[in-house]
Every structure is written in structure tokens, then in C-alpha cells.
Design a protein around this motif. Structure first.
Motif, PDB file in Angstrom:
ATOM      1  N   PRO A 315       7.289  -1.142  31.842  1.00 33.85           N
ATOM      2  CA  PRO A 315       6.174  -0.388  32.192  1.00 33.85           C
ATOM      3  C   PRO A 315       6.356   0.184  33.734  1.00 33.85           C
ATOM      4  O   PRO A 315       5.613   0.976  34.017  1.00 33.85           O
ATOM      5  CB  PRO A 315       5.344  -1.637  32.089  1.00 33.85           C
ATOM      6  N   TRP A 316       7.227  -0.469  34.423  1.00 32.19           N
ATOM      7  CA  TRP A 316       7.366  -0.008  35.813  1.00 32.19           C
ATOM      8  C   TRP A 316       8.186   1.414  35.851  1.00 32.19           C
ATOM      9  O   TRP A 316       8.019   2.168  36.605  1.00 32.19           O
ATOM     10  CB  TRP A 316       8.171  -1.034  36.610  1.00 32.19           C
ATOM     11  N   VAL A 317       9.120   1.453  34.987  1.00 34.43           N
ATOM     12  CA  VAL A 317       9.923   2.750  34.734  1.00 34.43           C
ATOM     13  C   VAL A 317       8.792   3.610  34.242  1.00 34.43           C
ATOM     14  O   VAL A 317       8.915   4.786  34.898  1.00 34.43           O
ATOM     15  CB  VAL A 317      11.043   2.560  33.762  1.00 34.43           C
ATOM     16  N   LEU A 318       8.156   3.340  33.258  1.00 36.34           N
ATOM     17  CA  LEU A 318       7.148   4.470  32.769  1.00 36.34           C
ATOM     18  C   LEU A 318       6.044   4.846  33.754  1.00 36.34           C
ATOM     19  O   LEU A 318       5.629   6.031  33.760  1.00 36.34           O
ATOM     20  CB  LEU A 318       6.457   3.929  31.497  1.00 36.34           C
ATOM     21  N   ALA A 319       5.875   3.914  34.625  1.00 33.25           N
ATOM     22  CA  ALA A 319       4.588   4.304  35.561  1.00 33.25           C
ATOM     23  C   ALA A 319       5.184   5.189  36.634  1.00 33.25           C
ATOM     24  O   ALA A 319       4.350   6.181  37.096  1.00 33.25           O
ATOM     25  CB  ALA A 319       4.444   3.020  36.301  1.00 33.25           C
ATOM     26  N   ALA A 320       6.586   5.473  36.887  1.00 31.78           N
ATOM     27  CA  ALA A 320       7.043   6.529  37.610  1.00 31.78           C
ATOM     28  C   ALA A 320       7.299   7.891  36.833  1.00 31.78           C
ATOM     29  O   ALA A 320       7.912   8.880  37.508  1.00 31.78           O
ATOM     30  CB  ALA A 320       8.311   6.074  38.163  1.00 31.78           C
ATOM     31  N   TRP A 321       7.089   7.872  35.610  1.00 29.96           N
ATOM     32  CA  TRP A 321       7.233   9.251  34.880  1.00 29.96           C
ATOM     33  C   TRP A 321       6.164  10.018  34.750  1.00 29.96           C
ATOM     34  O   TRP A 321       5.098   9.302  34.980  1.00 29.96           O
ATOM     35  CB  TRP A 321       7.704   8.606  33.282  1.00 29.96           C
ATOM     36  N   PRO A 322       6.319  11.310  34.606  1.00 29.08           N
ATOM     37  CA  PRO A 322       5.135  12.146  34.236  1.00 29.08           C
ATOM     38  C   PRO A 322       4.214  11.636  33.064  1.00 29.08           C
ATOM     39  O   PRO A 322       4.809  11.126  32.304  1.00 29.08           O
ATOM     40  CB  PRO A 322       5.603  13.510  34.268  1.00 29.08           C
ATOM     41  N   THR A 323       2.901  12.109  33.281  1.00 31.06           N
ATOM     42  CA  THR A 323       1.829  11.790  32.007  1.00 31.06           C
ATOM     43  C   THR A 323       2.550  12.189  30.868  1.00 31.06           C
ATOM     44  O   THR A 323       2.401  11.218  29.658  1.00 31.06           O
ATOM     45  CB  THR A 323       0.727  12.279  32.425  1.00 31.06           C
ATOM     46  N   TRP A 324       3.088  13.358  30.615  1.00 30.99           N
ATOM     47  CA  TRP A 324       3.502  13.869  29.343  1.00 30.99           C
ATOM     48  C   TRP A 324       4.532  12.877  28.755  1.00 30.99           C
ATOM     49  O   TRP A 324       4.694  12.782  27.648  1.00 30.99           O
ATOM     50  CB  TRP A 324       4.064  15.145  29.432  1.00 30.99           C
ATOM     51  N   ALA A 325       5.513  12.476  29.823  1.00 34.17           N
ATOM     52  CA  ALA A 325       6.634  11.645  29.323  1.00 34.17           C
ATOM     53  C   ALA A 325       6.428  10.340  28.945  1.00 34.17           C
ATOM     54  O   ALA A 325       6.572   9.847  27.815  1.00 34.17           O
ATOM     55  CB  ALA A 325       7.649  11.547  30.251  1.00 34.17           C
ATOM     56  N   ARG A 326       5.256   9.745  29.353  1.00 41.15           N
ATOM     57  CA  ARG A 326       4.652   8.437  29.146  1.00 41.15           C
ATOM     58  C   ARG A 326       3.942   8.522  27.799  1.00 41.15           C
ATOM     59  O   ARG A 326       4.141   7.615  26.973  1.00 41.15           O
ATOM     60  CB  ARG A 326       3.721   8.005  30.144  1.00 41.15           C
ATOM     61  N   ARG A 327       3.156   9.754  27.400  1.00 42.26           N
ATOM     62  CA  ARG A 327       2.644   9.741  26.085  1.00 42.26           C
ATOM     63  C   ARG A 327       3.397   9.961  25.215  1.00 42.26           C
ATOM     64  O   ARG A 327       3.497   9.451  24.156  1.00 42.26           O
ATOM     65  CB  ARG A 327       1.556  10.950  26.339  1.00 42.26           C
ATOM     66  N   ALA A 328       4.435  10.973  25.339  1.00 43.19           N
ATOM     67  CA  ALA A 328       5.637  11.118  24.583  1.00 43.19           C
ATOM     68  C   ALA A 328       6.361   9.951  23.876  1.00 43.19           C
ATOM     69  O   ALA A 328       6.502   9.638  22.924  1.00 43.19           O
ATOM     70  CB  ALA A 328       6.550  12.115  24.772  1.00 43.19           C
ATOM     71  N   THR A 329       6.434   9.018  24.804  1.00 38.41           N
ATOM     72  CA  THR A 329       7.365   7.718  24.874  1.00 38.41           C
ATOM     73  C   THR A 329       6.283   6.895  23.783  1.00 38.41           C
ATOM     74  O   THR A 329       7.118   6.203  22.756  1.00 38.41           O
ATOM     75  CB  THR A 329       7.493   7.049  25.985  1.00 38.41           C
ATOM     76  N   TRP A 330       5.066   6.713  24.158  1.00 35.90           N
ATOM     77  CA  TRP A 330       4.152   5.889  23.280  1.00 35.90           C
ATOM     78  C   TRP A 330       4.111   6.377  21.833  1.00 35.90           C
ATOM     79  O   TRP A 330       4.066   5.819  20.686  1.00 35.90           O
ATOM     80  CB  TRP A 330       2.723   5.761  23.873  1.00 35.90           C
ATOM     81  N   ALA A 331       3.901   7.855  21.898  1.00 33.10           N
ATOM     82  CA  ALA A 331       3.809   8.345  20.394  1.00 33.10           C
ATOM     83  C   ALA A 331       5.138   8.259  19.523  1.00 33.10           C
ATOM     84  O   ALA A 331       4.915   7.965  18.417  1.00 33.10           O
ATOM     85  CB  ALA A 331       3.601  10.037  20.744  1.00 33.10           C
ATOM     86  N   LEU A 332       6.189   8.627  20.271  1.00 37.64           N
ATOM     87  CA  LEU A 332       7.393   8.353  19.359  1.00 37.64           C
ATOM     88  C   LEU A 332       7.640   7.038  18.928  1.00 37.64           C
ATOM     89  O   LEU A 332       8.183   6.489  17.788  1.00 37.64           O
ATOM     90  CB  LEU A 332       8.694   8.785  20.317  1.00 37.64           C
TER      91      LEU A 332
END
Length: 613
Positions: A315-332
Motif C-alpha cells: 500500500p505504501w508503494v501504491l500510494a506513490a503511484w499515479p491514480t491510473w496505475a493504482r486502479r490498473a493494479t487493483w483491476a488486474l
């Protein structure tokens, strides 16, 4: 950084949805062959076994004792244990990094396919994963304060892992190294309570150690020497590619980033460095092991302990990612979880599984056991009282044992028994047989898996069976999913004498599987039957005879390849000619052969699809 309430709600919704889906799948999915063998081990309770410590067998015994000899009966203890994993993940991450991170880490554990599906199958990895998290949680607590509670949790985790699998040694070793790398860890290791917990965990290895001492180290030799080539092979690249799919690509990148940043001290807590070292070393070790270790049996689940160590940091790593990357991670992640559960659903549905019959992804270790059991019941109903059942290998013995409620089906010596480390256990149970004479008086029904060995080794296996039971009589052939799974049922009445007689062997060179054909087509191939030969060969379309294929053409290459073949017709074993399919509708149809032996046997060969224009 994150909305605690939203993260908690998302976790709770996911937990209920995933658990319900897992229960539905677990109640329908046919037993994997290893699960069936663990059920059989559970019916022969012992402190340890040739392939594993005792816990998995004990859990299956508990499961069926409470829930009956059903699929869900075998699996419910594993479902319950698997359901604890995301909650323990939440507890660890929430205590160390805050509530929002905790709930998100729990959701990651629910959606990561390898951890989210834990419990669908009754396998030792469920207990191993839970033990890993207990040890990680205890280690993080010890970095704060080496109190009795943390030491007790460590003892429970170590004991649970010791009773689950040999592979837990990697978790112990890496965890110890991670503690040594940190000043807080070295301080904890100087505490007597910690060593008391370690001593209790070490005692849990004693049953497995005693088993190996009593059985010439058979289990250790299999796990550490016999199952691994210990030579470099490029299949390790395939192993890494599989991990990218199973962990989903973006989450794998996030976990690797979490390991790198945690080791570098991007986050101030000792727990973050401890988890990063633990997860990073485990992943590195298993990824390197993929280039030198076993590349034939299933091993894609090995890195799961490393993923569990890194998920609290993601979660700390994802917090630093852009919104699209976070959403793509959860979607995948969601798509990956749905895909794995969907695969299990497809395996559970015969009409869906049948479509995979010509592909490499065919789930043969799940397929056809109910059909085989029905065929065996039908044969047994026509045999005299006192007839015996004899299995060709441990897979058949265990699966039929579960289906028929008989955990003591004798099993012939077979390469698979040794290949999977089950031969010593069969001998200890008194179920190993080298010949049919060891079964007892009366008729015997021998069940042989024709697709349980590579096709190039099948004729040699048939000849080995002749050496054990004598010439093989005409079999009843059980073709499952168009013959992708094939079983032979032989009625034996004492040991026969005479030249080796085997089931027929065949191949269609033309048309090839998936070919587009006209209603008049050229058929070409070969067929033979050792000991007696074939009298004629019929062409089948969708299981119905089309006509006799001209048989007896000269083909010297067949005897040259199958050098041990004793068909008296060699080299005249070729078949071929123009065949008319009749008024068949355009589309996909299944082409097969019906082989008529000179001994009166009639065997339907495996089918292959063709597209009629």
C-alpha cells in the motif's frame, strides 16, 4: 493517505464474496490427485508420511470425520484455515503501519490469486501460508519487544510450519537471516523467551525426522535430491513468467519495489525492513531455484511466502503511484482472481473441460475420476463375490479409494509412485504389489491409466504390466473427454501365461487435429496390437462408424521406432485410404478409430477434432 472506512468496507465485502465463491467451487471441483492421496493418508493416521509431515493428512481426516466423504468434507478445514490468512495480514499491517494500510493489505491478500484461493484445494500450502504469516507477525512484534506473547506466537507458527511441509525450512532460514540483519532482531535473538519458542518449533520436526531415520531418509532424499535435477535449465524463465501472471504484473512490480525500498530504509520502522528482507530473500531464492530445481511437477506456488511478507508494504508503494496505475493494479488483481476461480469452475464442468481436450492446459489430474469410478462399479457388479481391485498407480488407487470408500486398494509398482515420492508409503501400508499373485485368490479387476505415462513410454509400460500380471486380456476402454484421459479395465483370473498381449496402439498422421476437411478425405496412419495383431480398423465420426479403413499397408518405420513391439503383422501395420463421411453437417466433429484385435478385443482409440467444410 487513505480512507480507513472505505478500505475496511472494501475488505469486508471482498472477504465475504471470495469466501462464498471458494466454498461453492470447493464443493464442486473434483479432487486433485494429491488431495486424494492426502485423504488416503488420513485414513492411515501416522505422525509423518513419505511425502509430507502429518498435518495435511490429519486435517483431511478431521474434515471427512465431520463432513463425510465429500469434496467439501475433505476441504472445509483448509477453507477455514485459508480464511484466517487475510485477517492475520490485516492484523500485522494494521499494527505496524496503520489501519488503512492494514485493511488494504488484507484486500491484497484476498485478491492475490495464490493466497486468495487458499483452501479451495486441500493442500499443505494452506497451513504453510498461515504458519508463514504467524512467524512474520511474531518477528515484527519481537522487533518491538521480546515478550512472552510474541515468543508463543513464534512457537505456534514454527510448529505449524514444521507439520505442514519440508519447504517451510526456507521460511525459517530467511526469517532468521532477516532478524540477524537488523539491530532490533539481534537484540531479540538474545532473549531466552525467543529461543524457548524456537525450541518448541524445532520439536515439531521430530516426527518427520523419526520417519526418515526409520526409512533410510526416503522423504529427505526425495524432497532434496531425487525430485530435482540440480542442473541449470532455462525453464526458470518460464517460472518467472508464470509468477508475473499469477501475482499479476503490476502487483509483482509493486512487491519488488516494496522489497527494494524497504531494504533501502525508505520507511523508518524496523518491521518494514524486516518484512522487506524476508520477502526479498524468499523471492530471490525461489526465483533462482527455478533454474536448477524440479521443472516437471507443479511449483508455481513456491514463492507465496515471499509475497505474503511483502504485501503489508505494497500500500505504501501504491500510494506513490499515479491514480491510473493504482486502479490498473487493483483491476488486474481482480481479473486474476476471477480467472483462477473461473478455471476451477471450468474444470468442474465436464462440457467446458471437454473443450480443452486438445490443448496443453487440459487439467488431467482433475478429470474423469467420477466416470472411471462409475465404470469400475459397473464391472464390480458383474464380478463374483470376493473379486479384488488392483490399481496401476497411486493416483488411480487414491482417487478410486475416495470414490469407492476404500483406502486400501493395492497398487502395482509404477514410475509415478517413485516420481512423486509415494512408493515408500505404499510399501509401509502393505499396498505395493509387484505381481497379481500378491492380491489373493479370486478374480481381479485391474485398472490401468493409459495416459498416465508419456505416449512414447506407453508400450514399455504395457510390457511391464505383462511381466507383472501376464498377457493382458481384452480390456474395457474408458475414454474421457474424447480420449484425452484413457483408462483400461482388465478382468484377470489368476496369472495368465504366454506371449505378452497388450492393448492396441495407433496414430493418425492425416488428417491432423484441427484440420479443415471435406466430406471425402484422405486418412493415413498406423495401428498395431502386440501379441495378436489387428483384424480390421474402423473410422469413427463422433463415435459412430463411418466404414473400414484399408489396413495392412507396409510401414517399416513403425517397428523400427517401437523396437519391442511383437505384433505378428509387422511391417504391415499401416492404414490409409479415401473415406466418405456421408451427409454430415459442416462444423467441428471428432474423428476416431475403432481397433478390432484378433483376440476379439474392440478398443476405441482417442479422438481428434476436424472441421468439416
Amino acid at each position: 493517505m487513505m480512507d480507513v472506512r472505505r478500505s475496511r468496507l472494501a475488505f469486508l465485502v471482498l472477504f465475504v464474496a471470495v469466501l462464498l465463491a471458494k466454498c461453492v467451487v470447493a464443493a464442486r471441483l473434483p479432487l486433485f490427485v494429491d488431495e486424494a492421496f492426502y485423504w488416503q493418508e488420513g485414513q492411515h493416521l501416522a505422525a509423518a508420511y513419505s511425502d509430507l509431515p502429518g498435518l495435511t493428512a490429519w486435517l483431511t481426516r478431521l474434515g471427512v470425520s465431520v463432513g463425510g466423504d465429500t469434496l467439501l468434507g475433505v476441504r472445509w478445514p483448509f477453507l477455514l484455515m485459508g480464511a484466517l490468512v487475510p485477517w492475520l495480514m490485516v492484523a500485522l499491517a494494521r499494527r505496524e503501519f496503520g489501519a488503512a494500510v492494514g485493511w488494504q493489505a488484507g484486500s491484497l491478500a484476498l485478491l492475490l490469486p495464490l493466497s486468495g484461493t487458499l483452501g479451495v484445494l486441500g493442500l499443505p500450502d494452506v497451513a504453510l501460508a498461515l504458519a508463514t504469516l504467524l512467524c512474520l507477525d511474531a518477528g515484527a512484534r519481537l522487533l518491538r519487544r521480546a515478550d512472552a506473547g510474541a515468543a508463543c506466537e513464534l512457537a505456534v507458527g514454527l510448529a505449524l510450519g514444521a507439520l505442514s511441509h519440508y519447504r517451510f525450512v526456507a521460511v525459517i532460514g530467511v526469517g532468521f537471516v532477516a532478524l540477524l540483519l537488523l539491530p532490533e532482531g539481534r537484540r531479540a535473538l538474545r532473549n531466552a523467551r525467543v529461543w524457548a519458542g524456537i525450541a518448541i518449533g524445532a520439536l515439531a520436526w521430530m516426527p518427520l525426522l523419526a520417519w526418515n531415520l526409520s526409512n533410510a531418509d526416503a522423504g529427505l532424499r526425495f524432497q532434496l535430491v531425487e525430485r530435482h535435477p540440480w542442473a541449470f535449465h532455462l525453464d526458470g524463465l518460464w517460472f518467472i513468467g508464470i509468477q508475473a501472471l499469477l501475482a499479476t504484473p503490476l502487483l509483482l512490480v509493486a512487491m519488488l519495489a516494496a522489497a527494494r525500498q524497504g531494504i533501502a530504509g525508505a520507511w523508518p520502522s524496523a518491521a518494514s525492513r524486516y518484512l522487506a528482507w524476508s520477502g526479498g530473500l524468499l523471492l530471490l531464492g525461489f526465483f533462482l531455484l527455478g533454474f536448477v530445481a524440479d521443472n516437471e511437477r507443479v511449483s508455481f506456488h513456491w514463492p507465496l511466502p515471499g509475497y505474503l511478507a511483502l504485501l503489508p508494504l505494497v500500500p505504501w508503494v501504491l500510494a506513490a503511484w499515479p491514480t491510473w496505475a493504482r486502479r490498473a493494479t487493483w483491476a488486474l488483481l481482480g481479473l486474476g482472481m476471477v480467472a483462477v476461480l473461473g478455471y476451477y469452475v471450468a474444470v468442474s464442468a465436464p462440457h467446458l473441460r471437454e473443450r480443452a481436450a486438445v490443448g496443453k492446459a487440459y487439467p488431467e489430474n482433475f478429470a474423469g475420476w467420477d466416470v472411471l469410478a462409475d465404470a469400475v462399479r459397473g464391472e464390480q457388479a458383474t464380478l463374483p463375490a470376493g473379486a479384488h481391485l488392483l490399481a496401476d498407480n497411486f493416483k488411480i488407487g487414491a482417487e478410486l479409494g475416495f470414490a469407492l470408500g476404500n483406502p486400501r486398494i493395492p497398487v502395482l509398482d509404477h514410475p509415478l509412485n517413485h516420481h512423486h515420492g509415494r512408493a515408500p508409503q505404499l510399501r509401509l501400508w502393505g499396498l505395493h504389489r509387484d505381481a497379481v499373485s500378491g492380491i489373493g485368490d479370486g478374480p481381479v479387476l485391474l485398472v490401468v491409466g493409459a495416459t498416465d505415462v508419456p505416449y512414447k513410454a506407453l508400450l514399455a509400460r504395457y510390457h511391464a504390466l505383462c511381466a507383472m500380471v501376464g498377457p493382458l486380456p481384452a480390456p474395457r476402454v474408458v475414454n474421457i473427454d474424447h480420449g484425452r484421459r484413457r483408462f483400461m479395465l482388465f478382468r484377470l483370473h489368476g496369472r495368465r501365461v504366454g506371449p505378452c498381449t497388450t492393448p492396441a496402439m495407433a496414430w493418425l498422421d492425416a488428417p491432423v487435429a484441427g484440420a479443415a476437411v471435406d466430406r471425402t478425405l484422405e486418412v493415413r496412419g498406423w495401428a498395431f496390437k502386440d501379441g495378436v495383431g489387428l483384424s480390421r480398423v474402423e473410422l469413427l465420426l463422433d463415435g459412430q462408424p463411418v466404414g473400414d479403413v484399408p489396413y495392412g499397408q507396409r510401414n517399416t518405420g513403425i517397428a523400427a521406432y517401437w523396437q519391442i513391439s511383437t505384433d505378428p503383422s509387422h511391417p504391415h501395420v499401416g492404414l490409409g485410404g479415401r473415406m466418405h463421411l456421408g451427409a454430415v453437417a459442416p462444423g467441428t466433429h471428432w474423428l476416431g478409430l475403432r481397433l478390432h484385435g484378433r483376440d476379439g478385443s474392440v478398443e476405441d482409440w482417442a479422438e481428434q477434432p476436424v472441421r468439416v467444410r
